[in-house]
Design a protein around this motif. Structure first.
Motif, mmCIF file in Angstrom:
data_model
loop_
_atom_site.group_PDB
_atom_site.id
_atom_site.type_symbol
_atom_site.label_atom_id
_atom_site.label_comp_id
_atom_site.label_asym_id
_atom_site.label_seq_id
_atom_site.Cartn_x
_atom_site.Cartn_y
_atom_site.Cartn_z
ATOM 1 N N UNK A 88 -34.735 -72.840 9.826
ATOM 2 C CA UNK A 88 -34.302 -74.025 10.554
ATOM 3 C C UNK A 88 -33.976 -73.676 11.998
ATOM 4 N N UNK A 89 -33.178 -72.626 12.133
ATOM 5 C CA UNK A 89 -32.721 -72.247 13.477
ATOM 6 C C UNK A 89 -33.889 -71.756 14.332
ATOM 7 N N UNK A 90 -34.838 -71.119 13.668
ATOM 8 C CA UNK A 90 -35.995 -70.598 14.378
ATOM 9 C C UNK A 90 -36.820 -71.750 14.947
ATOM 10 N N UNK A 91 -36.995 -72.789 14.150
ATOM 11 C CA UNK A 91 -37.766 -73.946 14.594
ATOM 12 C C UNK A 91 -37.114 -74.555 15.836
ATOM 13 N N UNK A 117 -35.121 -73.028 17.884
ATOM 14 C CA UNK A 117 -35.231 -72.069 18.991
ATOM 15 C C UNK A 117 -36.584 -72.170 19.667
ATOM 16 N N UNK A 118 -37.632 -72.370 18.856
ATOM 17 C CA UNK A 118 -38.986 -72.499 19.407
ATOM 18 C C UNK A 118 -39.057 -73.698 20.332
ATOM 19 N N UNK A 119 -38.479 -74.799 19.839
ATOM 20 C CA UNK A 119 -38.509 -76.033 20.635
ATOM 21 C C UNK A 119 -37.850 -75.797 21.985
ATOM 22 N N UNK A 120 -36.709 -75.126 21.957
ATOM 23 C CA UNK A 120 -35.952 -74.923 23.185
ATOM 24 C C UNK A 120 -36.446 -73.717 23.973
ATOM 25 N N UNK A 121 -37.292 -72.930 23.353
ATOM 26 C CA UNK A 121 -37.858 -71.779 24.054
ATOM 27 C C UNK A 121 -36.862 -70.661 24.309
ATOM 28 N N UNK A 122 -35.780 -70.571 23.511
ATOM 29 C CA UNK A 122 -34.828 -69.448 23.655
ATOM 30 C C UNK A 122 -34.146 -69.212 22.308
ATOM 31 N N UNK A 123 -33.753 -67.980 22.038
ATOM 32 C CA UNK A 123 -33.120 -67.690 20.738
ATOM 33 C C UNK A 123 -31.734 -68.309 20.646
#
Ligand SMILES: Nc1ncnc2c1ncn2[C@@H]1O[C@H](COP(=O)(O)OP(=O)(O)O)[C@@H](O)[C@H]1O
Ligand SMILES: [Mg+2]
Length: 454
Positions: free
Chosen positions: A390-393, A395-401
């Motif tokens: 979930x968090x990875x998805x 993070x991808x959207x926002x372009x940062x971890x």
């Protein structure tokens, strides 16, 4: 041939040895006399005890290997002599014995090499009979051609040492489970550490301990930790090793496993998912399967060799499928339920799993532990994976971890179903309707159907 030693001469020496068991020269001398007198099982005992005091003494190793050869315990002889040669690669007599064993098992080319090595280190060791045997059967084999099948090595070192480890984890790495740990201490660790005390009270030692319970709840983890707890070696015999035993030379492999455990003592020999090996014998139409089971039982009983210093453990999700022969006294007569981790254990497991993950300050593992009753260790792993995804998805959207938030975990709790309920539904039926001798009382207690024993 040397004259047989006078039996009346051996007896006083044996007595002397019981008074000074640490006297290695005496031990070797008496064992040698026993061998001459063809009293091989007694000699075996002396050598084995000696090796526990001096595990790398090459005289003792050679003596034991020779005794095993005489007793036709060929694979055991191989294990010992190869161990000897690993530590003393120039030992001429060990090479000679190795050559004999290789010749006996049809491995002629290696046998010739071993014989040549023996003579290279000590030319006086010439053995006319062996030389003749090696010459006679020197049928030319095409250099690049296929190897004849009878040269398959009897000892598959790869298989033999694959599962051997020295675990670094101990009971401190097993979250919760205090009752189970205490049972393991009482049932197998203390008997290992204080065998004389147990004997004095007429308590049986030996035999194995069977862990059972729902999958993913730490049986394998606990077995490994038990080895670490007593600083013993650990041999993990997994389901694939067991299945391999059903093919071809399987009893030999099984024998070698036990033999290796005996040599490595103190050692935990762990049969994971033992039901693959020990399935009810009625199910087995193949005679090969029966041979494996019978060999396993013989090894377990110490009928082949004593199992001193070897803790035999096994794990299964389905104890009710085990052949009844496995549960006889002296075999897996001690059976322990490994329940799903309790709240403290769940917190411990989560802490280990999230050790190196980026976490937001609001993550509270105690809360998560409280909300995950019935989750197995494996379920908790699934929960962590879902939260990470979930968090990875995001993070991808926002372009940062982004660090993992408590909300990610709480959402995941709703998505992962605890897997242990199904197991308990099945287990409950067995516990209610085929609970002979109360073997499954622990299940009923865990489910709150029966009051705990005092
Ligand atoms: N009490 C516990 N403490 C720490 N880790 C645990 C505990 N119970 C289970 N685990 C972890 O959960 C996972 C599954 O455990 P495992 O021993 O493979 O289960 P089983 O052999 O019963 O199927 C492993 O990664 C193990 O480390
Ligand atoms: Mg397991």
């Amino acid at each position: 041939m040397a004259a047989l030693p006078d039996p009346s001469a051996i007896q006083p020496l044996l007595e002397a040895l019981t008074f000074s068991p640490d006297n290695l020269p005496l031990r070797k001398h008496v064992a040698g006399l026993l061998v001459q007198a063809q009293r091989l099982p007694e000699a075996e005992e002396l050598y084995r005890t000696g090796l526990r005091q001096a595990p790398t003494d090459t005289d003792l190793q050679l003596g034991l290997a020779e005794v095993y050869t005489g007793l036709h315990k060929t694979s055991a002889a191989f294990v010992v002599v190869e161990e000897l040669l690993a530590g003393a690669p120039e030992h001429a007599r060990a090479h000679l014995l190795h050559a004999r064993l290789l010749a006996q098992t049809g491995q002629l080319e290696p046998a010739r090499e071993a014989y040549a090595t023996a003579l290279h280190h000590n030319p006086t060791l010439e053995d006319a009979a062996l030389a003749a045997q090696l010459r006679e059967s020197a049928t030319p084999v095409p250099a690049q051609g296929p190897r004849p099948t009878d040269t398959t090595p009897v000892v598959d070192e790869q298989a033999l040492f694959a599962g051997l480890e020295k675990p670094k984890i101990n009971f401190a790495d097993v979250g919760g489970m205090e009752a189970v740990k205490e049972e393991i201490r009482l049932k197998i660790i203390h008997p290992l550490q204080f065998p004389d005390l147990y004997k004095a009270y007429g308590k049986a030692t030996g035999g194995g301990l069977l862990l059972y319970g729902p999958p993913g709840c730490g049986k394998t983890h606990l077995a490994r930790a038990t080895a670490g707890e007593v600083q013993a070696s650990f041999i993990n015999v997994g389901i694939n090793d067991i299945l391999d035993m059903w093919l071809g030379n399987s009893e030999k492999n099984l024998h070698q496993l036990f033999q290796m455990a005996r040599l490595q003592a103190p050692c935990v020999l762990f049969f994971d998912e033992v039901d693959a090996l020990a399935a009810n014998r009625h199910d087995l139409r193949q005679s090969a399967g029966r041979t494996v089971i019978n060999q396993f039982l013989a090894e377990l009983d110490g009928a082949v060799s004593a199992n001193d210093g070897v803790l035999i453990m096994a794990a299964t999700n389905a104890p009710w499928h085990l052949d009844a022969a496995f549960r006889r006294p002296g075999r897996f007569d001690r059976i322990v339920l490994v329940t799903p981790p309790d709240e403290a254990a769940r917190q411990a497991v989560l802490e280990v799993m999230l050790r190196d993950k980026p976490l937001a300050a609001n993550v509270q593992m105690a809360t998560l532990a409280a909300k995950t009753a019935g989750f197995s260790g494996a379920d908790l792993k699934a929960l962590v994976d879902v939260a990470i995804e979930t968090r990875l998805r995001e993070s991808m959207k926002q372009g940062r971890p982004l660090p993992l938030e408590q909300a990610d975990f709480l959402q995941a709790v709703g998505q992962v179903r605890p897997s242990t309920k199904e197991w308990f539904a099945t287990a409950k039926n067995y516990a209610l309707y085929s609970n002979e001798g109360g073997v499954y009382d622990d299940i009923l207690t865990y489910l709150g159907i029966k009051k705990p024993r005092d």
